[in-house]
Design a protein around this motif. Structure first.
Motif, PDB file in Angstrom:
ATOM      1  N   THR A 115       1.551  11.820  30.773  1.00 33.51           N
ATOM      2  CA  THR A 115       2.808  12.167  31.437  1.00 33.51           C
ATOM      3  C   THR A 115       3.195  13.618  31.171  1.00 33.51           C
ATOM      4  N   GLN A 116       3.010  14.073  29.966  1.00 32.61           N
ATOM      5  CA  GLN A 116       3.325  15.459  29.619  1.00 32.61           C
ATOM      6  C   GLN A 116       2.542  16.441  30.491  1.00 32.61           C
ATOM      7  N   ASN A 117       1.286  16.123  30.784  1.00 33.11           N
ATOM      8  CA  ASN A 117       0.399  17.050  31.486  1.00 33.11           C
ATOM      9  C   ASN A 117       0.150  16.666  32.946  1.00 33.11           C
ATOM     10  N   LEU A 118       1.075  15.923  33.537  1.00 31.78           N
ATOM     11  CA  LEU A 118       0.921  15.518  34.938  1.00 31.78           C
ATOM     12  C   LEU A 118       0.959  16.706  35.896  1.00 31.78           C
ATOM     13  N   THR A 119       1.543  17.792  35.477  1.00 28.15           N
ATOM     14  CA  THR A 119       1.666  18.970  36.338  1.00 28.15           C
ATOM     15  C   THR A 119       1.307  20.227  35.548  1.00 28.15           C
ATOM     16  N   ILE A 120       1.321  21.349  36.250  1.00 23.22           N
ATOM     17  CA  ILE A 120       1.068  22.653  35.629  1.00 23.22           C
ATOM     18  C   ILE A 120       2.124  22.925  34.558  1.00 23.22           C
ATOM     19  N   ASN A 121       1.680  23.313  33.386  1.00 22.14           N
ATOM     20  CA  ASN A 121       2.554  23.580  32.245  1.00 22.14           C
ATOM     21  C   ASN A 121       3.385  24.844  32.506  1.00 22.14           C
ATOM     22  N   VAL A 122       4.720  24.692  32.423  1.00 20.37           N
ATOM     23  CA  VAL A 122       5.604  25.842  32.666  1.00 20.37           C
ATOM     24  C   VAL A 122       6.633  25.993  31.548  1.00 20.37           C
ATOM     25  N   ILE A 123       7.495  25.001  31.344  1.00 20.82           N
ATOM     26  CA  ILE A 123       8.635  25.142  30.426  1.00 20.82           C
ATOM     27  C   ILE A 123       8.274  24.628  29.029  1.00 20.82           C
ATOM     28  N   PRO A 124       8.440  25.434  27.985  1.00 20.67           N
ATOM     29  CA  PRO A 124       8.224  24.944  26.625  1.00 20.67           C
ATOM     30  C   PRO A 124       9.242  23.861  26.268  1.00 20.67           C
ATOM     31  N   GLU A 125       8.770  22.748  25.748  1.00 20.04           N
ATOM     32  CA  GLU A 125       9.669  21.635  25.422  1.00 20.04           C
ATOM     33  C   GLU A 125      10.785  22.051  24.476  1.00 20.04           C
ATOM     34  N   GLU A 126      10.452  22.864  23.508  1.00 22.44           N
ATOM     35  CA  GLU A 126      11.438  23.265  22.493  1.00 22.44           C
ATOM     36  C   GLU A 126      12.643  23.967  23.109  1.00 22.44           C
ATOM     37  N   ILE A 127      12.384  24.887  24.043  1.00 19.23           N
ATOM     38  CA  ILE A 127      13.473  25.632  24.670  1.00 19.23           C
ATOM     39  C   ILE A 127      14.380  24.699  25.455  1.00 19.23           C
ATOM     40  N   TYR A 174      16.491  22.867   9.829  1.00 18.76           N
ATOM     41  CA  TYR A 174      15.237  22.899  10.578  1.00 18.76           C
ATOM     42  C   TYR A 174      14.631  21.499  10.646  1.00 18.76           C
ATOM     43  N   ASN A 175      14.773  20.734   9.588  1.00 22.95           N
ATOM     44  CA  ASN A 175      14.277  19.351   9.610  1.00 22.95           C
ATOM     45  C   ASN A 175      15.008  18.506  10.649  1.00 22.95           C
ATOM     46  N   ARG A 176      16.265  18.825  10.918  1.00 23.77           N
ATOM     47  CA  ARG A 176      17.004  18.112  11.970  1.00 23.77           C
ATOM     48  C   ARG A 176      16.460  18.482  13.351  1.00 23.77           C
ATOM     49  N   VAL A 177      16.063  19.740  13.518  1.00 33.13           N
ATOM     50  CA  VAL A 177      15.388  20.140  14.759  1.00 33.13           C
ATOM     51  C   VAL A 177      14.107  19.338  14.931  1.00 33.13           C
ATOM     52  N   LYS A 178      13.364  19.183  13.842  1.00 33.90           N
ATOM     53  CA  LYS A 178      12.111  18.428  13.894  1.00 33.90           C
ATOM     54  C   LYS A 178      12.353  16.976  14.294  1.00 33.90           C
ATOM     55  N   GLY A 185       5.752  14.624  20.700  1.00 33.47           N
ATOM     56  CA  GLY A 185       4.339  14.827  20.429  1.00 33.47           C
ATOM     57  C   GLY A 185       3.958  16.278  20.222  1.00 33.47           C
ATOM     58  N   VAL A 186       4.909  17.202  20.391  1.00 33.05           N
ATOM     59  CA  VAL A 186       4.650  18.619  20.139  1.00 33.05           C
ATOM     60  C   VAL A 186       4.650  18.829  18.624  1.00 33.05           C
ATOM     61  N   LYS A 187       3.536  19.277  18.085  1.00 31.93           N
ATOM     62  CA  LYS A 187       3.403  19.410  16.637  1.00 31.93           C
ATOM     63  C   LYS A 187       4.304  20.516  16.103  1.00 31.93           C
ATOM     64  N   ALA A 188       4.985  20.234  14.998  1.00 31.92           N
ATOM     65  CA  ALA A 188       5.969  21.165  14.452  1.00 31.92           C
ATOM     66  C   ALA A 188       5.350  22.174  13.497  1.00 31.92           C
ATOM     67  N   ASN A 189       5.911  23.373  13.493  1.00 29.72           N
ATOM     68  CA  ASN A 189       5.647  24.320  12.423  1.00 29.72           C
ATOM     69  C   ASN A 189       6.185  23.775  11.105  1.00 29.72           C
ATOM     70  N   THR A 190       5.568  24.139  10.008  1.00 32.53           N
ATOM     71  CA  THR A 190       6.189  23.901   8.716  1.00 32.53           C
ATOM     72  C   THR A 190       7.402  24.831   8.607  1.00 32.53           C
ATOM     73  N   SER A 199      10.301  29.594  15.438  1.00 37.29           N
ATOM     74  CA  SER A 199      10.196  28.555  16.454  1.00 37.29           C
ATOM     75  C   SER A 199       9.716  27.254  15.842  1.00 37.29           C
ATOM     76  N   TYR A 200       9.941  26.170  16.586  1.00 42.59           N
ATOM     77  CA  TYR A 200       9.432  24.849  16.193  1.00 42.59           C
ATOM     78  C   TYR A 200       7.938  24.746  16.457  1.00 42.59           C
ATOM     79  N   VAL A 201       7.505  25.242  17.605  1.00 38.98           N
ATOM     80  CA  VAL A 201       6.107  25.144  17.986  1.00 38.98           C
ATOM     81  C   VAL A 201       5.338  26.365  17.483  1.00 38.98           C
ATOM     82  N   ASN A 202       4.087  26.152  17.109  1.00 42.50           N
ATOM     83  CA  ASN A 202       3.246  27.247  16.658  1.00 42.50           C
ATOM     84  C   ASN A 202       2.677  27.990  17.868  1.00 42.50           C
TER      85      ASN A 202
END
Length: 344
Positions: A115-127, A174-178, A185-190, A199-202
């Motif tokens: 479902t995440q990749n059903l279309t062309i990737n445009v918007i970062p989930e975190e933003i 930051y842990n609350r953001v996580k 499913g977007v892997k978090a930065n430490t 940012s949350y995403v690497n």
């Protein structure tokens, strides 16, 4: 202060003035903030907004090439369907109803990935996700990252100026953001990586995900319809990437009072139901603000909800294990009382 008061990076002009009123920056202030936050030479922590607009620029090149070389009746039709319906509906399905509001649950990670990749990737989930929680908490109030009362540019450039997370959060915050992002499913930065990148995403994971997604879809479109189809649909995604930035300005009536009795039942903000975004993306916005955690927002018979059609179909197929549907609540608590009051 409540977490959502400071989780986003405050713009240089602030959210509100000394009298607690909404700050309405000038166009000059908005553009100055925009280019400052895109400047990766100023600080590496600006990488995510820069990365997001880099994708828009790349897609815009496809759109220009489409206009110059690939305008046939079938490519125009394909681009219209993909850019106006497929991309918009997917944004509602993935970023809006799942990533932000958790309106439904996937059976496993495989179906979430599909479902995440059903279309062309445009918007970062975190933003999208973190700022959208703030939007619902402060809708049409100072601090709303895309407050329509502050004007078109305030909303259009919000993904850079108002939506990124703050760069100086403590580890607990930051842990609350996580926690808000974990189910995506977007892997978090430490926390240490967050302090480095802001940012949350690497960035390396985001870059790899982008390249794999675009490579897959360009190849798939090319195999189906050659270069003409691939360029046309990537161009259509670019058109959507720009157009979607206008939605919250329009969806909140350009900051004016335009709600209609019997159409818009949520009066806690200025959100309105509109036919076009409703039909092409399942975005019945006033209904959504009434029941933000509902997997369906098209409650009335005429309110076609393509995002709900996908969610319900995936549920029948066993890919989605549970969902929330507030249609009965809407009729019981709002629509039926309204009709009774009119007839009395």
């Amino acid at each position: 202060m409540p977490f959502l008061d400071y989780v986003l990076q405050t713009p240089s002009y602030g959210w509100k003035d000394a009298q607690q009123a909404l700050v309405k920056p000038t166009a000059k202030q908005i553009f100055a903030e925009f280019f400052s936050r895109l400047n990766v030479f100023k600080t590496r922590k600006n990488w995510l907004p820069f990365f997001s607009w880099l994708k828009v620029i790349c897609l815009s090149a496809f759109f220009i090439l489409f206009l110059i070389s690939y305008q046939y009746w079938w490519t125009i039709l394909a681009a219209f369907v993909y850019g106006m319906i497929v991309m918009g509906t997917h944004g509602t399905i993935w970023h809006h109803r799942y990533c932000t509001h958790g309106a439904y649950t996937f059976k496993n990670k495989f179906w979430r990935f599909i479902t995440q990749n059903l279309t062309i990737n445009v918007i970062p989930e975190e933003i999208y996700v973190i700022s959208h929680h703030v939007h619902h908490s402060k809708s049409d109030q100072p601090g709303d990252p895309y407050n329509a009362q502050a004007g078109f540019l305030y909303c259009f450039l919000a993904d850079v100026n108002h939506q990124p997370i703050a760069k100086d959060l403590g580890e607990g915050c930051y842990n609350r953001v996580k926690l808000l992002m974990k189910h995506t499913g977007v892997k978090a930065n430490t926390y240490q990586q967050y302090q480095r990148w802001g940012s949350y995403v690497n960035p390396w994971r985001a870059l790899l995900s982008w390249l794999l997604n675009w490579s897959f879809w360009f190849t798939a479109f090319y195999l189906i319809g050659g270069t003409a189809l691939a360029v046309s649909l990537f161009g259509a995604a670019g058109f959507w990437a720009v157009g979607v930035r206008t939605f919250n300005y329009e969806g909140h009536a350009k900051g004016k009072e335009k709600q209609r009795p019997g159409v818009d039942y949520n009066h806690g903000d200025r959100s309105i139901n509109q036919l076009w975004p409703g039909y092409v993306a399942g975005e019945w916005h006033n209904n959504h603000h009434l029941y933000p955690k509902s997997a369906r927002s098209g409650f009335k018979p005429h309110q076609l909800d393509l995002a709900w059609c996908y969610i319900k179909t995936m549920y029948w197929l066993g890919a989605i294990s549970a969902y929330r549907d507030s249609k009965k609540d809407f009729y019981r608590d709002y629509h039926q009382p309204y009709r009774q009051n009119r007839s009395s």
